[in-house]
Design an enzyme around this catalytic site. Structure first.
Site, PDB file in Angstrom:
ATOM      1  N   GLU A 117       0.839  -1.228  -0.020  1.00  0.00           N
ATOM      2  CA  GLU A 117       0.124  -0.090  -0.104  1.00  0.00           C
ATOM      3  C   GLU A 117       0.600   1.228   0.008  1.00  0.00           C
ATOM      4  OE1 GLU A 117      -3.128  -0.076  -0.325  1.00  0.00           O
ATOM      5  OE2 GLU A 117      -3.730  -1.907  -0.040  1.00  0.00           O
ATOM      6  N   ASP A 258      -4.282  -9.496  -8.479  1.00  0.00           N
ATOM      7  CA  ASP A 258      -4.834  -8.817  -9.553  1.00  0.00           C
ATOM      8  C   ASP A 258      -3.885  -7.770 -10.073  1.00  0.00           C
ATOM      9  OD1 ASP A 258      -4.661  -7.291  -6.977  1.00  0.00           O
ATOM     10  OD2 ASP A 258      -6.755  -6.671  -7.254  1.00  0.00           O
ATOM     11  N   GLU A 351     -18.367  -6.766  -2.732  1.00  0.00           N
ATOM     12  CA  GLU A 351     -16.987  -7.277  -2.681  1.00  0.00           C
ATOM     13  C   GLU A 351     -16.877  -8.579  -3.047  1.00  0.00           C
ATOM     14  OE1 GLU A 351     -13.610  -5.114  -0.788  1.00  0.00           O
ATOM     15  OE2 GLU A 351     -14.903  -4.780  -2.581  1.00  0.00           O
ATOM     16  N   GLU A 372     -12.567   0.123  -9.978  1.00  0.00           N
ATOM     17  CA  GLU A 372     -12.267  -0.867 -10.954  1.00  0.00           C
ATOM     18  C   GLU A 372     -13.051  -1.059 -12.267  1.00  0.00           C
ATOM     19  OE1 GLU A 372      -9.649  -1.462  -7.780  1.00  0.00           O
ATOM     20  OE2 GLU A 372     -11.771  -1.437  -7.886  1.00  0.00           O
TER      21      GLU A 372
END
Length: 521
Positions: A117, A258, A351, A372
């Protein structure tokens, strides 16, 4: 577990249930302008709310109008939002905030942070702001873009992440202390995305500064993952970075994996790397064989290839955008329409969704303002100019505006069925969600176009070869990187004293190849 035929039957049922039967395209240029203005209003409402109620904390709590620290206590939302200010045209606020960050940011702190992150949000945000600062003349000198105050901040924090990569495999730990390195007793289990999502930021740092440590670390991590893939060409979800043993063997395109795929393709484009492109293409082929079912993507066992979870995850929605970037526009369009059908049914994407039943999984019904779906919509509109994707963006914008807006920001949807809200507004809402929406409705934005006349006086031509977004939607200028990399190589070859650099610890080791040297037996 459903059989392949069973999945087909349920998917066809789901599509007929969710897809609109008469979708009328009525969007006009005036509509697009109005939508763009609404996105700007959305950005400023949440940005001003953060600055008034939450700064200098990391993130805003939009229901109680307070702030809290989440990923490291370094005013994360402000760093994440910095380049969005320039994207929507606010040069004055960009200069004000960038100046404040240069004066106040201090990463020499005894705190444990997520390596992943911190890289995508902080390093990526600072690098992007540095590369865009030429558009407003922010603290530029003769060495820009190969040096600058924002670049120095990015270098500082990235250097503090490097101890995480000191493992037997080169794959990094998931957590690091900004002052003392990897915490004692830190687990060696890391998700795949946490290993493979560094080459854009670390490669950019090396190309700008000449310090090869960052690029080398990212490449070793990618090589470690590549060697650990199964004989089927699949990767799992979690891996032991000391032993290369997979501890979670589910393989898919979504959470935990991802951005690994994303960085292989985007890294190949950003750095002209055949090695990264070949890795992406081989993995892509395996995904089509073992994970794709009627333009949906589910999970399978990485060693056996058998389906393990027939679920859709909101993070999956980046995939059509990546397919578009790869040139697979037809497949991308079909998959995005599947994902959008979920949004139309609930007003948001959860989610986790059980595809067979078309319902969210209990405990995972939330929508945390994720970008996204919008990201892929923007890519597909840019590729096709089909107004259908503008209509998608309009409906997404409407859902967020009508259901998530609070007095001081926008709130996570706790339950997509009841539309109950949660007191969270993650920094990516200003870094990604609002940015991708704006870019969808702004066809003339500089990030879409060719070189800008404003760049003519710069020694390194900004904007000359386009931009690549990192996974937090921070744009990286391809032309600026190549310009600095060429300068560093010339310095090395001619043995000229390198350009003065603020960070004394930088080491120069120009390398002409990229990646191929790191393919180990």
């Amino acid at each position: 577990m459903l059989s392949h035929n069973g999945i087909n039957i349920f998917i066809l049922f789901l599509l007929h249930t969710l897809m609109p039967s008469n979708f009328v395209l009525t969007i006009s240029n005036r509509d697009i302008s109005s939508l763009r203005e609404k996105v700007v209003s959305m950005f400023y409402h949440s940005y001003n709310g953060y600055m008034k109620y939450a700064y200098p904390y990391d993130e805003l709590k939009p229901l109680t109008c307070t702030g809290h620290d989440t990923w490291g206590s370094y005013s994360l939302t402000l760093i994440d939002a910095l380049d969005t200010l320039l994207v929507i045209g606010n040069q004055t606020e960009f200069v004000r905030v960038a100046s404040a960050l240069v004066k106040t940011l201090d990463f020499d702190r005894d705190i444990n942070v997520s390596v992943f992150e911190t890289n995508i949000r902080v390093v990526g945000g600072l690098l992007s702001a540095h590369l865009l600062s030429g558009r407003v003349g922010f603290q530029l000198d003769d060495n820009w873009p190969c040096d600058g105050p924002l670049l120095n901040l990015a270098f500082d924090v990235a250097e503090r992440l490097l101890p995480a990569f000191d493992t037997n495999t080169g794959m990094p730990y998931g957590t690091v202390n900004l002052r003392y390195g990897v915490p004692e007793g830190e687990t060696s289990i890391t998700c795949t995305a946490g290993v493979g999502t560094f080459i854009l930021e670390f490669g950019t740092l090396s190309r700008l500064t000449g310090d090869q440590r960052f690029e080398d670390a990212a490449l070793r991590a990618l090589n470690g993952l590549w060697k650990a893939k199964s004989d089927l060409g699949l990767v799992g979800n979690h891996i032991d970075v000391q032993t290369s043993k997979w501890t979670a063997q589910d393989s898919g395109i979504g959470p935990g994996i991802d951005s690994y795929f994303e960085y292989l393709l985007k890294g190949a484009i950003l750095f002209d790397s055949p090695w990264l492109l070949e890795m992406f293409r081989e993995l892509y082929k395996s995904i089509v064989v073992y994970n794709k079912v009627d333009d949906w993507y589910i999970w399978s066992n990485m060693f056996k290839g058998k389906y393990s979870m027939t679920t859709f995850h909101s993070l999956d929605a980046y995939w059509p955008g990546l397919q578009t970037l790869h040139g697979d526009v037809a497949n991308a369009s079909r998959t995005l329409k599947n994902y959008y059908s979920v949004w139309r049914k609930f007003g948001f994407t959860p989610e986790f969704l059980q595809i067979a039943h078309g319902l969210p999984i209990k405990g995972r019904e939330s929508y945390p303002l994720r970008p996204e779906l919008i990201e892929s919509t923007m890519y597909l509109y840019q590729a096709t100019k089909d107004p259908y994707f503008l209509e998608m963006g309009r409906e997404i914008l409407h859902s967020i505006e009508t259901s998530c807006k609070t007095k001081c920001g926008y709130a996570t949807v706790k339950n997509i069925i009841t539309h109950e809200l949660d007191d969270k507004m993650e920094s990516f809402f200003l870094a990604e969600t609002t940015k991708y929406l704006y870019l969808l409705f702004d066809a003339n934005n500089f990030l879409h176009g060719e070189s800008d006349p404003a760049d003519n006086d710069l020694k390194c031509k900004m904007h000359s070869q386009g931009y690549i977004f990192n996974t937090e939607a921070h744009p990286i200028d391809i032309g600026a990187l190549k310009c600095c990399h060429t300068k560093r190589i010339k310095e090395f070859e001619t043995k000229v004293t390198p350009l003065p650099l603020t960070c004394k610890t930088r080491n120069f080791d120009a390398r002409l190849s990229f990646g191929e040297n790191f393919i180990e037996d």
